[in-house]
Design a protein around this motif. Structure first.
Motif, mmCIF file in Angstrom:
data_model
loop_
_atom_site.group_PDB
_atom_site.id
_atom_site.type_symbol
_atom_site.label_atom_id
_atom_site.label_comp_id
_atom_site.label_asym_id
_atom_site.label_seq_id
_atom_site.Cartn_x
_atom_site.Cartn_y
_atom_site.Cartn_z
ATOM 1 N N LEU A 120 0.831 -1.193 0.000
ATOM 2 C CA LEU A 120 0.000 0.000 0.000
ATOM 3 C C LEU A 120 0.869 1.248 0.000
ATOM 4 C CD1 LEU A 120 -3.111 0.608 0.325
ATOM 5 C CD2 LEU A 120 -2.587 0.995 2.728
ATOM 6 N N ALA B 222 -7.313 6.856 7.683
ATOM 7 C CA ALA B 222 -7.926 5.941 6.720
ATOM 8 C C ALA B 222 -6.931 4.871 6.295
ATOM 9 C CB ALA B 222 -8.421 6.722 5.508
ATOM 10 N N ILE B 223 -5.695 5.296 6.012
ATOM 11 C CA ILE B 223 -4.676 4.331 5.588
ATOM 12 C C ILE B 223 -4.358 3.364 6.719
ATOM 13 C CG2 ILE B 223 -2.266 4.091 4.884
ATOM 14 C CD1 ILE B 223 -2.583 6.726 3.366
ATOM 15 N N GLU C 115 -6.294 2.420 9.151
ATOM 16 C CA GLU C 115 -7.371 1.450 9.334
ATOM 17 C C GLU C 115 -7.355 0.399 8.234
ATOM 18 O OE1 GLU C 115 -10.802 3.014 11.264
ATOM 19 O OE2 GLU C 115 -8.997 3.330 12.474
ATOM 20 N N GLN C 116 -7.037 0.844 7.042
ATOM 21 C CA GLN C 116 -7.004 -0.084 5.908
ATOM 22 C C GLN C 116 -5.978 -1.185 6.166
ATOM 23 O OE1 GLN C 116 -6.495 2.043 2.251
ATOM 24 N NE2 GLN C 116 -6.558 0.170 1.001
ATOM 25 N N ALA D 75 -7.173 -3.418 9.168
ATOM 26 C CA ALA D 75 -8.256 -4.320 8.793
ATOM 27 C C ALA D 75 -7.702 -5.508 8.010
ATOM 28 C CB ALA D 75 -9.288 -3.577 7.956
ATOM 29 N N ARG D 76 -6.714 -5.207 7.161
ATOM 30 C CA ARG D 76 -6.122 -6.265 6.353
ATOM 31 C C ARG D 76 -5.312 -7.219 7.226
ATOM 32 N NH1 ARG D 76 -4.779 -9.673 3.845
ATOM 33 N NH2 ARG D 76 -4.283 -9.953 1.639
ATOM 34 N N PRO E 15 -11.060 -7.985 5.447
ATOM 35 C CA PRO E 15 -10.999 -6.996 4.374
ATOM 36 C C PRO E 15 -12.344 -6.319 4.126
ATOM 37 C CG PRO E 15 -10.784 -9.249 3.523
ATOM 38 C CD PRO E 15 -10.770 -9.344 5.004
ATOM 39 N N VAL F 276 -15.258 -1.901 6.792
ATOM 40 C CA VAL F 276 -15.029 -0.550 6.306
ATOM 41 C C VAL F 276 -15.136 0.432 7.455
ATOM 42 C CG1 VAL F 276 -15.631 -0.851 3.875
ATOM 43 C CG2 VAL F 276 -17.440 -0.560 5.587
ATOM 44 N N THR F 277 -14.691 1.633 7.197
ATOM 45 C CA THR F 277 -14.509 2.600 8.278
ATOM 46 C C THR F 277 -15.729 2.795 9.181
ATOM 47 O OG1 THR F 277 -13.076 3.669 6.695
ATOM 48 C CG2 THR F 277 -13.483 4.834 8.761
#
Ligand SMILES: Nc1ncnc2c1ncn2[C@@H]1O[C@H](COP(=O)(O)OP(=O)(O)O)[C@@H](O)[C@H]1O
Ligand SMILES: [Mg+2]
Lengths: 268, 279
Positions: free
Chosen positions: A217, A234-235, A237-238, A241-242, A247, A250-251
């Motif tokens: 990423l 946001a990044i 959390e992304q 989550a991964r 996956p 979402v936020t």
């Protein structure tokens, strides 16, 4: 070679192809492919035991790969003559040498002025004459950083260098590492279990899972990065989550997590 | 430290109660300094009193003053120094030979896998022989010569130094060695800067054990057969029923043992000054 080179870099570009490492029957890395541009700052995250340290040790040449190759600027890294330095989680300073002599380890000739300059660069000039046991954990890591940087490495490998430090010292050290990287412009591979740290420092965050790069990423945020900035969370959390293999999360759903994401950062 | 403490307090407070406090504190410090010596001092006084009042026969245990007098006499006619010097040199040379060989063997087995394979089992087997059990053999080999004493001391000091050198090298932090290698240290620089200093605390423990053994073995060797040295002084005095000289010789051994232990500690404090235990 399709790799682009950052302007004015002193770093090397890495190309890792089919890299595998097995310990007996256990496969830790399985055919890992990875390209890193010269001068790029890459953070590597992943669950404990996923093979982050193994990857770094292979790149550092401390262990031998079971399979695959690691190239630097088009030639095998081991033969390329590229100066590679690994900084361990424990500072690994020699307790019987002064701070200054630790920084100058492996240098010959008139090394003392250089070692003093390197110490000054990490803000420890006045501690040159002390024993390592007289320093705090954060100061010891800064000495280890000075010891690595004095060789002007083209590739700097950091294996959870801040893992044992308290939160405030960590942030200070992160800023120091970023500053030094911007000055030296070497290629950096930083292993961390702190997703926030990865997002704060890296051009790219890699996730290692099942012996491969599971997530790659880019972090296109301007530096210096503020943790509260738009896009930062946001990044983060992304990636989180991964890492947690969710996956689809979402936020908006984050609030429903039983534990705050901030707390989970430390559980990796 | 104590005196500056008193000075500051004395300057600051001039009232009567303050002065009393100063004296009380100085007294407490003095008492704490002297307390450890109270029991030995009392014992010596009791010994002197009992001996002069005929409670202990002077053949059994002469009064401390007599022992002191015997010491002064021997010091004045030079005999004391001659024997002291001879015993000291025997201990030193025996220790240097045994400790040196122990260090060398320990370095070989600690540093090289082949060396360990070849030597360690043999050394460990010989280690099980109590040095004193060798005395009859040593007398057969060397007679009551100087070499017999040196051999015994060397034999007894070899193993503590060997074992601790070997284990010291084996327990050097592998992470530090890996780090030093990655910074280009190989061969002699790696040994000098990483392995030897890492093993040094353990080696010095072995040295201190060895020094203790050296004196014990020397005492035995000199007592059995010698024509000089403190042990000879004691055995010779026994023949002439000079119990005061015998007691003096025993005390001399104690002093020498204590002095060499101090020397070893001093070396530790210099060489291990990086160690948190010495800061
Ligand atoms: N020298 C070794 N011998 C055997 N197994 C090893 C060795 N080094 C690492 N491993 C195994 O490889 C896996 C990955 O380890 P590591 O790379 O240290 O994980 P991490 O991502 O936490 O740094 C672990 O399961 C570990 O047990
Ligand atoms: Mg690790």
């Amino acid at each position: 070679m399709t790799q682009t080179t950052l302007e004015g870099t002193a770093g090397v570009a890495l190309a890792i192809r089919g890299l595998a490492k097995r310990f007996g029957a256990q496969t830790v890395l399985a055919a890992l492919d990875l390209d890193i541009r010269a001068g790029e700052f890459v953070a590597i995250v992943g669950r404990s035991g996923c093979g982050k340290s193994t990857l770094l040790r292979l790149v550092a040449g401390l262990d031998r790969a079971s399979d695959g190759r690691i190239d630097a600027d088009g030639a095998a890294l081991a033969d390329s003559g590229a100066d590679t330095r690994l900084m361990f989680q424990d500072a690994r300073l020699l307790p019987w040498k002064s701070v200054l002599a630790n920084v100058g380890l492996g240098l010959s000739g008139d090394w003392q002025p250089r070692a003093r300059a390197a110490l000054a660069e990490v803000g420890l000039a006045e501690h040159a004459g002390k024993w390592p046991s007289q320093l705090s954990g954060g100061q010891r890591q800064r000495v280890a950083l000075a010891r690595a940087l004095i060789h002007e490495p083209q590739l700097l490998l950091l294996d959870e260098p801040l893992g044992a430090l308290d939160a405030l010292t960590r942030i200070e050290m992160q800023q120091l590492i970023e500053r030094l990287w911007l000055r030296h412009r070497c290629t950096v591979l930083l292993v961390t279990h702190d997703v926030e740290e990865a997002v704060a420092l890296a051009d790219r965050v890699l996730l290692i899972e099942d012996g491969r790069v599971g997530l790659d990423l880019p972090v296109p945020l301007p530096r210096p990065r503020a943790r509260g900035a738009a896009g930062f969370g946001a990044i983060e959390e992304q990636v989180l989550a991964r890492v947690l293999r969710q996956p689809e999360l979402v936020t908006p759903l984050v609030d429903e997590l039983p534990i705050a994401p901030g707390a989970l950062r430390w559980a990796l | 430290m104590a005196s500056t403490h008193i000075l500051q307090a004395g300057l600051g407070q001039t009232s009567a109660s303050g002065e009393r406090g100063v004296f009380a504190r100085a007294g407490a410090v003095l008492l704490r300094r002297l307390a450890p010596w109270a029991a030995p001092a009392l014992l010596i006084l009791a010994w002197q009193w009992a001996a002069t009042h005929g409670l202990i026969g002077s053949r059994i245990l002469p009064p401390p003053l007599e022992v002191l007098k015997a010491g002064v006499t021997l010091a004045e006619n030079g005999e004391l120094w001659t024997h002291l010097k001879i015993s000291f040199w025997r201990a030193l040379i025996g220790f240097a030979l045994g400790g040196g060989l122990g260090l060398l063997l320990g370095l070989i087995t600690g540093l090289s896998r082949r060396g360990e394979l070849l030597l360690d089992t043999s050394v460990q087997m010989i280690r099980n022989i109590p040095p004193l059990a060798l005395i009859p053999l040593v007398i057969l080999w060397f007679g009551i010569d100087e070499a017999a004493k040196l051999f015994l001391v060397a034999f007894g000091t070899l193993f503590p130094v060997y074992i601790n050198t070997y284990h010291g090298i084996r327990s050097v932090d592998a992470g530090l060695v890996e780090m030093a290698r990655s910074y280009g240290l190989r061969g002699w620089p790696l040994f000098r800067d990483v392995i030897l200093p890492g093993a040094l605390p353990s080696i010095l423990v072995g040295v201190r054990f060895a020094i203790g053994f050296a004196w014990i073995l020397l005492i035995v060797a000199e007592t059995i057969s010698a024509s000089s040295g403190i042990g000879y002084l004691a055995m010779n005095a026994r023949e002439f029923l000079q119990t005061d000289v015998v007691v003096l010789a025993i005390l001399l051994y104690a002093v020498l043992g204590k002095l060499s232990d101090w020397a070893a500690r001093w070396v530790e404090r210099i060489w291990l000054r990086w160690h948190p235990a010495y800061q």
